[in-house]
Scaffold this active site. Structure first.
Site, PDB file in Angstrom:
ATOM      1  N   GLU A   1       0.861  -1.171   0.000  1.00 26.10           N
ATOM      2  CA  GLU A   1       0.000   0.000   0.000  1.00 26.10           C
ATOM      3  C   GLU A   1       0.907   1.234   0.000  1.00 26.10           C
ATOM      4  O   GLU A   1       1.242   1.740  -1.044  1.00 26.10           O
ATOM      5  CB  GLU A   1      -0.951  -0.039   1.198  1.00 26.10           C
ATOM      6  CG  GLU A   1      -2.119   0.904   0.989  1.00 26.10           C
ATOM      7  CD  GLU A   1      -3.355   0.551   1.795  1.00 26.10           C
ATOM      8  OE1 GLU A   1      -3.432  -0.536   2.376  1.00 26.10           O
ATOM      9  OE2 GLU A   1      -4.269   1.388   1.843  1.00 26.10           O
TER      10      GLU A   1
ATOM     11  N   GLU B   1      -1.992   0.415  13.376  1.00 27.35           N
ATOM     12  CA  GLU B   1      -3.174   0.801  12.596  1.00 27.35           C
ATOM     13  C   GLU B   1      -4.456   0.506  13.368  1.00 27.35           C
ATOM     14  O   GLU B   1      -5.387   1.295  13.383  1.00 27.35           O
ATOM     15  CB  GLU B   1      -3.179   0.010  11.287  1.00 27.35           C
ATOM     16  CG  GLU B   1      -4.407   0.225  10.430  1.00 27.35           C
ATOM     17  CD  GLU B   1      -4.283  -0.447   9.079  1.00 27.35           C
ATOM     18  OE1 GLU B   1      -3.559  -1.449   8.978  1.00 27.35           O
ATOM     19  OE2 GLU B   1      -4.897   0.044   8.115  1.00 27.35           O
TER      20      GLU B   1
HETATM   21  C1  BGC Z   1      -5.156   2.768   4.854  1.00 26.07           C
HETATM   22  C2  BGC Z   1      -5.617   3.859   5.750  1.00 26.07           C
HETATM   23  C3  BGC Z   1      -6.559   4.712   4.957  1.00 26.07           C
HETATM   24  C4  BGC Z   1      -7.747   3.829   4.716  1.00 26.07           C
HETATM   25  C5  BGC Z   1      -8.888   4.506   4.112  1.00 26.07           C
HETATM   26  C6  BGC Z   1      -6.331   1.921   4.535  1.00 26.07           C
HETATM   27  O1  BGC Z   1      -6.021   0.857   3.745  1.00 26.07           O
HETATM   28  O2  BGC Z   1      -4.096   2.063   5.381  1.00 26.07           O
HETATM   29  O3  BGC Z   1      -4.813   4.361   6.662  1.00 26.07           O
HETATM   30  O4  BGC Z   1      -6.834   5.961   5.413  1.00 26.07           O
HETATM   31  O5  BGC Z   1      -7.378   2.665   4.009  1.00 26.07           O
HETATM   32  O6  BGC Z   1      -9.944   3.707   4.103  1.00 26.07           O
END
Ligand code: BGC
Length: 862
Positions: free
Chosen positions: A464, A740
Site C-alpha cells: 500500500e 493501525e
Molecule cells: C489505509 C488507511 C486509509 C484507509 C482509508 C487503509 O487501507 O491504510 O490508513 O486511510 O485505508 O480507508
C-alpha cells in the site's frame, strides 16, 4: 559587547539553498535569544563579487522575508547574511554566518538532457532487469571552477562520477504526480571531476514510475514503461568557458547487477556481475550498447520544496538467534523503516536471503500483514573477499529480519539496519514522569519517521504505502510540532491540488494510482477530502507561510464548494459513500467504516469545520467577501447539524464518543448543549472503563473534547488506560510504533486476522498533539507561532513534564513539576513572541521573551 548574531539565513523551507527553484527565495533567520527582540535588520546579498545591503529596515520580520534584491537568474549563486538590532541597543548584532543560495535551472530552455535508458527489448508486462547508463567524456584540460549535476529520472536513480557516489539521497527523485511535476536535484560535483578523461553513470530502478505498486500486488507501468535517466552535468572552467554533458544518444546502457528491484518486492543483486570501476574511464566497454532516447517536457521538471529521503540513523541488532532450520533471526529492538547493510564473505555464488517483518508469531517472521509485498532482498556473493552491500531502490518496514545462507560464522556487527525517511529538521520534544507515556510518544515519533518518506504515507510495509489524505489530515498538527515538515507537505499538497478532480473532489490518496473498486471511481469523502482546507491551515499556523496558504486556497475552496452542492439547501451532507469514523474498534473487521457513529454526522461535522477554516483562511488572505460567505455557510451548517443530530437535551442521534467529541472539538454546539455533550462523553468513556471506543475521526479529538468540557481527569484515564483497546495497551504489548488497529496484536499475542494489520500507522498517534499542548502545556495560538500559550494541565498522577518546540522564532520550552504546595514551572519564551502563561488555579498573565520561573499553589495540579 556586540550582540549575538542571528542564525544563518534559510531559504524558503529548505535547509540547503543549492538548486533552489525560484529566483526570489524568501529569507528566514532566528534571532539570537540573547540579543533581545529584533527591532530592525539589515540583509546583505553578495553576488558576482558585488555586495548590496538593504540598509537598516525597521521591523521584527525574520520569517519568510521577501528577497531583497534583483531576482537571481538560472545557476546564479549568492551569499546572504543578516544582522539585527534590538530596541535597547543601538549597536547591531554581529553578522550571521553567510548562507549560500544557488538557483537550479529556472527556465525550460536551460534543459538539453533527454531521458535515456536501455534500448534492448523488454516485456512491459513482466519483471524487467534494471539498467545502468553511463558516458565517458573529456573535460577540457584546464582548471575546473565549478561543476553541477542537475539530475532526475523516470524511475529511481543513484549517480556516480569517477567511481564516487553523487550525494546521499535515497529513492530519488521521490514521488510526485510525474506527468505534471518531476523533481530534479542539483549537486555540487566539482571535487569529483578532473581535467581530461571522466566517467558519469547511474544505477536505475523502477520505483513508483514503472514498478509494481498499489493494492493486490500492484499495477506495473503506472506512469510509463521506460526506465530512464535525465541528467545534465555542467562544468565551468576558471576561464569562464563551459562544457555540458547531458543525457543523449551518445550514452550507453548495460544490464545491471541488480537483477530485480521493486519498492514492495525488494532487490536481488548479483555481485559477481558488478565491476566496482564501472564509472571510471578505464572501465570495460563489454556489454554496453547505445541507449534509447525518449522525451520529457522540461516545463515539468521542478526543484524540490523540501529535504530528500536519506539514511538518518544506523541500528545494530539487539539480539540474534538461530531458528531450528538454521536461519539467523535478528531483532533490532525497534520497528523502523529502512534496509539492511551487510558485509559477508563466502564463495562466489553464495546466496544470502534477507526477509523482513514487523512482528514475530511463534518465533517466525509474521509476513501475512505485508500482503503481497515480499520485502525480500537477495545478495549473490562475488567470492572476492568481504563484500558490503545494501539494496538501493527499496525500503522495508521491519523490526525483525531473517537471514538465510550466511556463509561461515555469523558476525552480528556485520549487519546494520539503516533508518530512512525524509530528512526533516527535528523541532519538537516531549517527556514526562510516566515511562509508558514517554514510550507512546517515542512510538509516535517513529511512526512519523517511518511514514514521512517523501510523501506522507499510511504505512511503510505492506502493498500500500500511499498518501492517504485522511491520515495526514489528522496527524499534521502532531507532525508539524515534531519536525519542520513545511517543505515536504507543501510539495505534497501541490500534488493534492493537481489530483483534485474538476468538480472539486479530493482523492482518497495522492498521488492517485489505480485502486480497488472501493476507490474507483473516486468519490468525495469527509475527513479525507478535508485535508484540502485543514492541512494548509495547520501549516500556516506552525510555519507562518501565508503564501503557502494562498497557493492552496483555491483547492480548499473548490472542495467546500463541492460539498456545499452535494449537501444542498438543507446543508446536510447525508448522501454518498463515506468512511465515517474509520476503524472504530466496534466496527466489524470486514467493514471498518461501519462504526457506531453515523457516517453522515461525521460528514456534516467536517463540512462545517472545513467551511469555518476556509473562512479563516479567506480572512487571513484578505478575501473579505469569501470570509463572510464561508462564515455564514459554517453557521448554517452548524444550525443544520444541531437540528439533525443533536437532541434538545444535548444527547446526540449517535450516542457515541466520536459524535460528542467531534461536536465539541469542532464547536458545533451552543453553550448549554456543549456542556451536556461533554458530560455525556465523559459518562460514555467511564462506562466503558476508559477504554478507547473511537477510530480515525474521534481519536484525535476526544482528549481535547474532554479537556474543554472540564473532564480532564477522564482524558487522563483514557490516556493512561492499559487494557485493550487503548494507547498504552500497545505499549504493554511491546509496541515501538503506533499501530493501525488498537489490537493489531491481540491480548493473547496473536495477530489481528484482518487484511489491514499494520504496526506502523501514525493516525492514532495524533494524541501526541494533545500531549504537547495539554500535558506539556505549549500551544501555538497565532500564525507562525507569533503568540504562544503556556498552559499545562497536569493530571493522571504525572508529576513532571518537559516540552520543547523550536518555533520559527527560537526555542519555546516548558518544564513543570508538582510540588507539595502546587506546581513549579520554568518557561522559555522565544524572542519576538508574545506569550500568555496560565498555571492551574492562576489567572492568565503575559510573559515576555526570556526564561521565567513561576509557582502556583493550586492543589489541583498535584
Ligand atoms: C489505509 C488507511 C486509509 C484507509 C482509508 C487503509 O487501507 O491504510 O490508513 O486511510 O485505508 O480507508
Amino acid at each position: 559587547m556586540q550582540p549575538h548574531p542571528p542564525s544563518p539565513v534559510r531559504f524558503e523551507h529548505l535547509t540547503d539553498g543549492l538548486g533552489i527553484g525560484t529566483g526570489t527565495p524568501r529569507l528566514s533567520w532566528t534571532p539570537a535569544a540573547q540579543a533581545g527582540d529584533q527591532h530592525a535588520y539589515e540583509v546583505e546579498v553578495e553576488r558576482q563579487g558585488r555586495s548590496r545591503r538593504t540598509g537598516r529596515v525597521t521591523g521584527s520580520d525574520h520569517l519568510l522575508v521577501a528577497w531583497p534584491a534583483e531576482p537571481l537568474t538560472s545557476r546564479e549563486r549568492a551569499l546572504v547574511r543578516v544582522r539585527t538590532w534590538s530596541a535597547s541597543n543601538s549597536e547591531p548584532s554581529a553578522w550571521s554566518e553567510p548562507s549560500i543560495v544557488e538557483t537550479g535551472l529556472l527556465t525550460p530552455t536551460d534543459w538539453s538532457a533527454l531521458p535515456v535508458g536501455a534500448a534492448w527489448d523488454e516485456d512491459p508486462a513482466a519483471e524487467r532487469r534494471p539498467a545502468r547508463v553511463r558516458k565517458h567524456f573529456e573535460a577540457d584540460d584546464k582548471p575546473i571552477h565549478r561543476a553541477r549535476l542537475y539530475i532526475t529520472a523516470h524511475g529511481l536513480y543513484e549517480a556516480e562520477i569517477n567511481g564516487t557516489r553523487v550525494g546521499d539521497e535515497a529513492l530519488a527523485p521521490g514521488w510526485t504526480v510525474y506527468p505534471h511535476r518531476l523533481r530534479y536535484r542539483t549537486h555540487d560535483v566539482t571535487s569529483l571531476l578532473t581535467p581530461g578523461a571522466n566517467t558519469i553513470g547511474a544505477w536505475l530502478g523502477d520505483g513508483w514510475y514503472r514498478g509494481k505498486y498499489g493494492f493486490d500486488g500492484g499495477t506495473r507501468n503506472i506512469y510509463g514503461t521506460d526506465q530512464s535517466l535525465i541528467a545534465q552535468l555542467e562544468i565551468t572552467y576558471t576561464d569562464g568557458t563551459t562544457t555540458v554533458i547531458a543525457t543523449d544518444h551518445t550514452w550507453h546502457a548495460a544490464p545491471s547487477p541488480i537483477l530485480t528491484s521493486g519498492l514492495y518486492e525488494g532487490e536481488t543483486f548479483d555481485a559477481r556481475l558488478d565491476d566496482p570501476n564501472w564509472t571510471t574511464p578505464a572501465a570495460s566497454p563489454d556489454g554496453w550498447t547505445p541507449v534509447r532516447t525518449g522525451t520529457r517536457d522540461p516545463r515539468t521538471l521542478v526543484a524540490p520544496d523540501g529535504p530528500p529521503v536519506r539514511c538518518t540513523q544506523e541500528i545494530l541488532p539487539v539480539s540474534v538467534t538461530r531458528t531450528p532450520d538454521g536461519h539467523h533471526l535478528l531483532d533490532f529492538g525497534q520497528n523502523l523503516v529502512g534496509r539492511l547493510r551487510i558485509t559477508a564473505d563466502g564463495p562466489a555464488g553464495t546466496t544470502l536471503t534477507l526477509r523482513h517483518a514487523e512482528v514475530l508469531q511463534d518465533g517466525e517472521l509474521a509476513t501475512r500483514p505485508l500482503r503481497e509485498a515480499h520485502s525480500t532482498d537477495t545478495l549473490i556473493l562475488p567470492g572476492t573477499g568481504p563484500y558490503t552491500w545494501e539494496p538501493r531502490f527499496t525500503l522495508h518496514g521491519f523490526r525483525y529480519a531473517e537471514i538465510t545462507g550466511w556463509p561461515g560464522e555469523f558476525d552480528p556487527q556485520a549487519v546494520t539496519a539503516r533508518v530512512h525517511h525524509t530528512d526533516m529538521r527535528r523541532t519538537g520534544w516531549f517527556e514526562c514522569s510516566d515511562p509508558m507515556v514517554n514510550r507512546l510518544h517515542e512510538n509516535v515519533l517513529w511512526s512519523m519517521r517511518g511514514n514521512f518518506v517523501d510523501i506522507p504515507t499510511d504505512c511503510p510495509q505492506r502493498d500500500e504505502r500511499l498518501g492517504w489524505t485522511g491520515d495526514i489530515q489528522v496527524f499534521a498538527p502532531t507532525a508539524s510540532f515534531l519536525y519542520d515538515c513545511a517543505g515536504m507537505l507543501d510539495s505534497w499538497l501541490t500534488d493534492v491540488g493537481l489530483e483534485q478532480l474538476p468538480d472539486g473532489t479530493i482523492p482518497w490518496y495522492v498521488p492517485v494510482i489505480p485502486g480497488e473498486p472501493m476507490w474507483t471511481p473516486i468519490q468525495p469523502g469527509a475527513a479525507w477530502g478535508d485535508v484540502a482546507t485543514l492541512t494548509p491551515w495547520t501549516l500556516y499556523q506552525r510555519f507562518g507561510d501565508l503564501e503557502l496558504l494562498r497557493r492552496h486556497y483555491p483547492m480548499g475552496k473548490a472542495w467546500v464548494d463541492l460539498v456545499e452542492k452535494l449537501a444542498g439547501p438543507d446543508r446536510l451532507w447525508d448522501t454518498g459513500f463515506q468512511l465515517g469514523d474509520w476503524l472504530d474498534p466496534t466496527a466489524p473487521p470486514n467493514d471498518p467504516a461501519a462504526g457506531r457513529t453515523d457516517r453522515h454526522l461525521v460528514a456534516t461535522g467536517y463540512f462545517a469545520h472545513s467551511a469555518r477554516h476556509l473562512a479563516h483562511a479567506a480572512h487571513a488572505l484578505g478575501h473579505t467577501s469569501d470570509a463572510d460567505r464561508y462564515d455564514t455557510l459554517a453557521n448554517e451548517i452548524t444550525t443544520a447539524f444541531q437540528s439533525r443530530y443533536v437532541h434538545p437535551d444535548g444527547r446526540m442521534t449517535s450516542d457515541s464518543p466520536t459524535a460528542y467529541a467531534l461536536a465539541i472539538a469542532f464547536d458545533l454546539l451552543d453553550t448549554t448543549r456543549r456542556q451536556a455533550a461533554g458530560d455525556r462523553l465523559a459518562e460514555l468513556v467511564n462506562q466503558d472503563g476508559a477504554r478507547i471506543a473511537t477510530g480515525f475521526v474521534g481519536t484525535p479529538l476526544i482528549c481535547d473534547a474532554l479537556t474543554d468540557t472540564s473532564h480532564l481527569d477522564t482524558a487522563y484515564r483514557l490516556l493512561l488506560q492499559t487494557d485493550c483497546p487503548s494507547w498504552l495497551y500497545t505499549v504493554t504489548m511491546g509496541a515501538t510504533t503506533i499501530w493501525e488497529r488498537w489490537d493489531s496484536l491481540r491480548p493473547d499475542g496473536t495477530l489481528n486476522p484482518g487484511g489491514m494489520t499494520s504496526f506502523n500507522h501514525y493516525a492514532l498517534g495524533a494524541v501526541a498533539d494533545w500531549l504537547h499542548r495539554v500535558v506539556g502545556g505549549i500551544e501555538v495560538t497565532a500564525p507562525g507561532a507569533r503568540t504562544l500559550a503556556f498552559r499545562p494541565r497536569p493530571g493522571g498522577g504525572i508529576t513532571w513534564a518537559r516540552t520543547r518546540h523550536e518555533t520559527p522564532h527560537g526555542t519555546a520550552e516548558l518544564f513543570w513539576e508538582t510540588t507539595g504546595a502546587g506546581m513549579k514551572a520554568k518557561i522559555t519564551v522565544p524572542p519576538n513572541c508574545t506569550a500568555v502563561v496560565e498555571l492551574p488555579g492562576c489567572e492568565p498573565s503575559r510573559l515576555t521573551p526570556g526564561t521565567h520561573t513561576l509557582h502556583s499553589t493550586d492543589t489541583a495540579s498535584k
